[in-house]
Design a protein around this motif. Structure first.
Motif, PDB file in Angstrom:
ATOM      1  N   ASN A 246      50.017  27.814  24.275  1.00  0.00           N
ATOM      2  CA  ASN A 246      49.775  26.796  24.813  1.00  0.00           C
ATOM      3  C   ASN A 246      50.462  27.025  26.314  1.00  0.00           C
ATOM      4  N   LEU A 247      49.493  27.550  27.109  1.00  0.00           N
ATOM      5  CA  LEU A 247      50.506  28.268  28.368  1.00  0.00           C
ATOM      6  C   LEU A 247      49.916  26.591  29.246  1.00  0.00           C
ATOM      7  N   SER A 248      50.650  26.901  30.424  1.00  0.00           N
ATOM      8  CA  SER A 248      50.622  26.304  31.797  1.00  0.00           C
ATOM      9  C   SER A 248      49.167  27.257  32.470  1.00  0.00           C
ATOM     10  N   TRP A 249      48.058  26.761  32.737  1.00  0.00           N
ATOM     11  CA  TRP A 249      46.901  26.961  33.045  1.00  0.00           C
ATOM     12  C   TRP A 249      47.101  27.766  34.740  1.00  0.00           C
ATOM     13  N   THR A 250      48.285  26.616  35.206  1.00  0.00           N
ATOM     14  CA  THR A 250      49.093  26.931  36.674  1.00  0.00           C
ATOM     15  C   THR A 250      49.890  28.012  36.309  1.00  0.00           C
ATOM     16  N   THR A 251      50.004  28.858  35.958  1.00  0.00           N
ATOM     17  CA  THR A 251      51.315  29.745  35.865  1.00  0.00           C
ATOM     18  C   THR A 251      51.074  30.878  36.841  1.00  0.00           C
ATOM     19  N   VAL A 252      51.890  31.179  37.460  1.00  0.00           N
ATOM     20  CA  VAL A 252      52.036  32.230  39.300  1.00  0.00           C
ATOM     21  C   VAL A 252      52.789  33.201  38.923  1.00  0.00           C
ATOM     22  N   GLU A 253      52.593  34.147  39.146  1.00  0.00           N
ATOM     23  CA  GLU A 253      53.211  35.280  38.340  1.00  0.00           C
ATOM     24  C   GLU A 253      53.766  35.644  39.696  1.00  0.00           C
ATOM     25  N   ASN A 254      54.969  36.647  38.793  1.00  0.00           N
ATOM     26  CA  ASN A 254      55.862  36.570  40.272  1.00  0.00           C
ATOM     27  C   ASN A 254      55.142  38.117  40.535  1.00  0.00           C
ATOM     28  N   HIS A 255      55.156  38.842  41.510  1.00  0.00           N
ATOM     29  CA  HIS A 255      54.642  39.905  42.191  1.00  0.00           C
ATOM     30  C   HIS A 255      55.904  40.783  41.817  1.00  0.00           C
ATOM     31  N   HIS A 256      55.072  41.918  41.365  1.00  0.00           N
ATOM     32  CA  HIS A 256      55.322  42.608  40.526  1.00  0.00           C
ATOM     33  C   HIS A 256      55.738  43.996  41.788  1.00  0.00           C
ATOM     34  N   ASN A 257      56.672  44.762  41.190  1.00  0.00           N
ATOM     35  CA  ASN A 257      57.072  45.941  42.158  1.00  0.00           C
ATOM     36  C   ASN A 257      56.844  47.689  41.639  1.00  0.00           C
ATOM     37  N   ALA A 258      55.764  48.251  42.610  1.00  0.00           N
ATOM     38  CA  ALA A 258      55.126  49.727  42.575  1.00  0.00           C
ATOM     39  C   ALA A 258      55.691  50.782  42.950  1.00  0.00           C
ATOM     40  N   ARG A 259      55.929  51.915  42.470  1.00  0.00           N
ATOM     41  CA  ARG A 259      57.136  52.616  43.476  1.00  0.00           C
ATOM     42  C   ARG A 259      55.966  54.165  43.673  1.00  0.00           C
ATOM     43  N   THR A 260      56.074  54.030  45.091  1.00  0.00           N
ATOM     44  CA  THR A 260      54.702  55.220  44.891  1.00  0.00           C
ATOM     45  C   THR A 260      55.756  56.627  44.980  1.00  0.00           C
ATOM     46  N   ALA A 261      54.861  57.898  45.267  1.00  0.00           N
ATOM     47  CA  ALA A 261      54.967  59.358  44.478  1.00  0.00           C
ATOM     48  C   ALA A 261      56.685  58.899  45.761  1.00  0.00           C
ATOM     49  N   SER A 262      56.156  58.565  46.942  1.00  0.00           N
ATOM     50  CA  SER A 262      57.124  58.974  48.081  1.00  0.00           C
ATOM     51  C   SER A 262      59.109  58.744  48.189  1.00  0.00           C
ATOM     52  N   GLY A 263      58.844  57.831  47.165  1.00  0.00           N
ATOM     53  CA  GLY A 263      60.113  57.034  46.289  1.00  0.00           C
ATOM     54  C   GLY A 263      59.755  54.832  47.629  1.00  0.00           C
ATOM     55  N   GLY A 264      58.880  55.246  48.436  1.00  0.00           N
ATOM     56  CA  GLY A 264      58.979  53.684  48.678  1.00  0.00           C
ATOM     57  C   GLY A 264      58.503  52.065  48.080  1.00  0.00           C
ATOM     58  N   THR A 265      58.403  50.993  48.214  1.00  0.00           N
ATOM     59  CA  THR A 265      58.309  50.277  46.858  1.00  0.00           C
ATOM     60  C   THR A 265      57.003  49.552  47.629  1.00  0.00           C
ATOM     61  N   TYR A 266      56.249  48.555  47.272  1.00  0.00           N
ATOM     62  CA  TYR A 266      55.333  48.300  47.394  1.00  0.00           C
ATOM     63  C   TYR A 266      54.985  46.627  46.982  1.00  0.00           C
ATOM     64  N   SER A 267      55.043  45.807  47.128  1.00  0.00           N
ATOM     65  CA  SER A 267      55.085  44.744  46.306  1.00  0.00           C
ATOM     66  C   SER A 267      53.466  43.940  45.829  1.00  0.00           C
ATOM     67  N   PHE A 268      53.015  43.813  45.279  1.00  0.00           N
ATOM     68  CA  PHE A 268      51.455  43.753  44.919  1.00  0.00           C
ATOM     69  C   PHE A 268      51.284  42.492  44.417  1.00  0.00           C
ATOM     70  N   PRO A 269      50.084  41.342  44.797  1.00  0.00           N
ATOM     71  CA  PRO A 269      49.190  40.335  44.617  1.00  0.00           C
ATOM     72  C   PRO A 269      49.420  40.735  42.954  1.00  0.00           C
ATOM     73  N   PRO A 270      50.104  39.447  42.376  1.00  0.00           N
ATOM     74  CA  PRO A 270      49.420  38.892  40.877  1.00  0.00           C
ATOM     75  C   PRO A 270      48.096  39.625  40.766  1.00  0.00           C
ATOM     76  N   LEU A 271      48.036  39.098  38.990  1.00  0.00           N
ATOM     77  CA  LEU A 271      46.616  38.855  38.356  1.00  0.00           C
ATOM     78  C   LEU A 271      46.392  37.382  38.909  1.00  0.00           C
ATOM     79  N   ARG A 272      44.911  37.141  38.683  1.00  0.00           N
ATOM     80  CA  ARG A 272      44.767  36.227  39.024  1.00  0.00           C
ATOM     81  C   ARG A 272      43.408  35.850  37.659  1.00  0.00           C
ATOM     82  N   ALA A 273      43.730  34.076  37.144  1.00  0.00           N
ATOM     83  CA  ALA A 273      42.880  34.089  36.174  1.00  0.00           C
ATOM     84  C   ALA A 273      42.209  32.621  36.523  1.00  0.00           C
ATOM     85  N   ASN A 274      40.983  32.715  36.032  1.00  0.00           N
ATOM     86  CA  ASN A 274      40.317  31.535  36.867  1.00  0.00           C
ATOM     87  C   ASN A 274      38.946  31.447  35.399  1.00  0.00           C
ATOM     88  N   PRO A 275      40.116  31.427  34.073  1.00  0.00           N
ATOM     89  CA  PRO A 275      38.852  31.516  33.131  1.00  0.00           C
ATOM     90  C   PRO A 275      38.253  29.584  33.161  1.00  0.00           C
TER      91      PRO A 275
END
Length: 507
Positions: A296-325
């Motif tokens: 019983n989870l909301s179909w419109t749940t929006v995930e927060n952006h997650h961070n991933a660090r590159t090898a150079s140490g920078g931080t990037y924010s990527f778009p969340p996964l998109r569910a459209n079942p």
């Protein structure tokens, strides 16, 4: 002088055609409503699923595996009290499903769930999904096998209310006579008025379409095999009398009804997300068993952006996964995949050409440690000069299986790599994919398969770990959003192989 006539009608767009949706107690299934707006009485879903020619869910096949998985999911929906299903006697490609729900609110939950979404790629257009305020007779307490005869009585849309009320009374009398005449549960009868579809909005054209729908009363006759020859003359006359007051009667007989065991409870502890460790790739991600359980989870749940660090140490924010079942309430509008023969793209993109040449050079250097298979090319582009994941999916070579896989890979790519949002870079890019020209045979079971090769260009190793981790966790938390994608990979593929290629600067 002849004047040129100015016409404005061609510039005015035609109004959209009205769209009818299933109603539950006079409320569209997808509209937000309070719980007290629905009646507390039991409801029955009457569903017909029309399979594509040549499919048979009674024989061991991909279709039967998808059907078993669908039933496992549906029976986990809260307040599902009974599931009966059977193919029609003279048209086994049509499946009749009867679902008993505790209340209209439980039926609404089913319509908003993934439902029989795994079956969409197997279906033709002539499906229906309607409901009746009804309580089915208890067949599960008996070891006797039954067939179900579905008799629909049609009444004109402009017919009188009194005529329908008289029919309801005549049906009640008929049910009473059946109960008195039938011994040892040879025949059990129930029925009710099918709730009509209605318009989601309010337009004049839509209202006219709603009012033009005929009324249907659906009678369900559960026969103990074989008893038709022992039906009394009184009952035969009563059935003839019922048919005489309608504008049309149609009857369908099923094969032996099958009853699903819904007594098994689903423990939420089985949905605890395991700790992910090691190198995450496509191969390791889809090896995770996914519980086929409604959450019983909301179909419109929006995930927060997650961070991933590159090898150079920078931080990037990527778009969340998109569910459209898909939702069960819209399954009657789903179209099956196109039946064209899949074609392998011959044009080579610059990025893929460079990738192939690099791998070939590596294979020539270390020929003693590598078994070379074949070359393949398809349209695509690699926007990142980061790690590249090459994935080989081995799919049964039947055209139908490959069509289902193409739909699956499209859903996976859409979920994992949504469009760029507000300039935020994506974690990766699905560069494309294509089929080998020739089929191969696996040594372990001899199944003839075709290989689909896909290439994913990742922003970094960290972005790959992050996105696969989110994908697997999301699948374990919600079958409706991402779990069904992994489940379909496990059902549709015979084998999956993946490898990572990292490129170094010439310096």
């Amino acid at each position: 002088m002849q004047r040129n006539e100015i016409r404005l009608d061609s510039a005015v767009p035609e109004p959209p055609e009205p769209r009818l949706v299933p109603y539950i107690d006079g409320i569209p299934w997808g509209r937000t409503a309070c719980n007290h707006d629905f009646s507390p009485g039991p409801m029955v879903s009457v569903i017909q699923l029309s399979l594509r020619p040549g499919l048979n869910i009674l024989q061991h096949s991909l279709a039967s595996s998808l059907w078993a998985a669908s039933l496992e999911y549906v029976r986990s929906i809260p307040d599902c009290k009974a599931i009966y299903w059977a193919p029609l006697h003279d048209r086994p490609e049509r499946i009749i499903v009867l679902l008993q729900w505790k209340s209209a609110l439980a039926l609404k939950t089913f319509q908003q769930s993934f439902g029989f979404g795994l079956m969409i790629g197997l279906l033709r257009l002539n499906c229906f999904n309607r409901c009746i305020s009804l309580s089915l007779p208890s067949l599960s307490s008996s070891t006797t096998e039954y067939t179900c005869e579905l008799v629909s009585f049609q009444f004109a849309a402009n017919g009188s209310v009194e005529a329908r009320e008289q029919f309801s009374k005549a049906w009640d009398d008929f049910c009473g006579e059946v109960k008195r005449d039938s011994n040892d549960d040879n025949l059990m009868v129930c029925g009710g008025w099918v709730q009509r579809d209605s318009e989601y909005g309010t337009t004049a054209a839509g209202q006219a379409l709603v009012e033009s729908q005929p009324f249907f009363f659906l009678g369900l006759l559960f026969w103990r095999e074989p008893v038709a020859s022992r039906v009394s003359e009184t009952l035969r006359n009563r059935v003839a009398t019922l048919s005489s007051v309608t504008t049309g009667v149609n009857s369908e007989l099923t094969l032996t009804l099958r009853r699903e065991d819904i007594s098994t409870t689903h423990d939420d502890a089985s949905n605890i997300v395991p700790k992910l460790s090691g190198r995450l790739t496509m191969e390791t991600s889809i090896s995770t068993p996914i519980p086929r359980t409604y959450r019983n989870l909301s179909w419109t749940t929006v995930e927060n952006h997650h961070n991933a660090r590159t090898a150079s140490g920078g931080t990037y924010s990527f778009p969340p996964l998109r569910a459209n079942p898909s939702k069960m309430g819209t399954i009657i509008w789903q179209f099956p995949p196109h039946h064209n023969q899949p074609r392998t793209k011959k044009s080579r993109s610059q990025g893929l050409q460079y990738l192939r040449e690099t791998i070939q050079t590596f294979a020539d250097t270390f020929y003693y440690a590598i078994t070379y298979s074949s070359q393949q090319a398809f349209h695509g582009r690699c926007p990142y000069i980061g790690p590249v994941e090459i994935i080989s999916f081995y799919v049964p070579q039947e055209l139908f299986d490959r069509e289902l896989f193409k739909l699956l890979y499209r859903d996976f790519s859409t979920a994992m790599f949504p469009p760029m949002l507000g300039g935020i870079p994506r974690a990766g890019h699905a560069c494309g994919g294509g089929w080998d020209d020739e089929s191969s045979v696996l040594d372990d079971n001899g199944t003839k398969v075709m290989r689909f090769t896909a290439v994913i260009s990742w922003h970094s190793n960290e972005s790959r770990e992050e996105m696969y981790g989110k994908f697997v966790r999301g699948a374990m938390e919600s079958y409706e959003r991402f779990g069904h994608i992994i489940d379909r990979f496990r059902l549709l593929t015979v084998k999956v192989e993946s490898m990572l290629v990292s490129f170094l600067n010439k310096s």
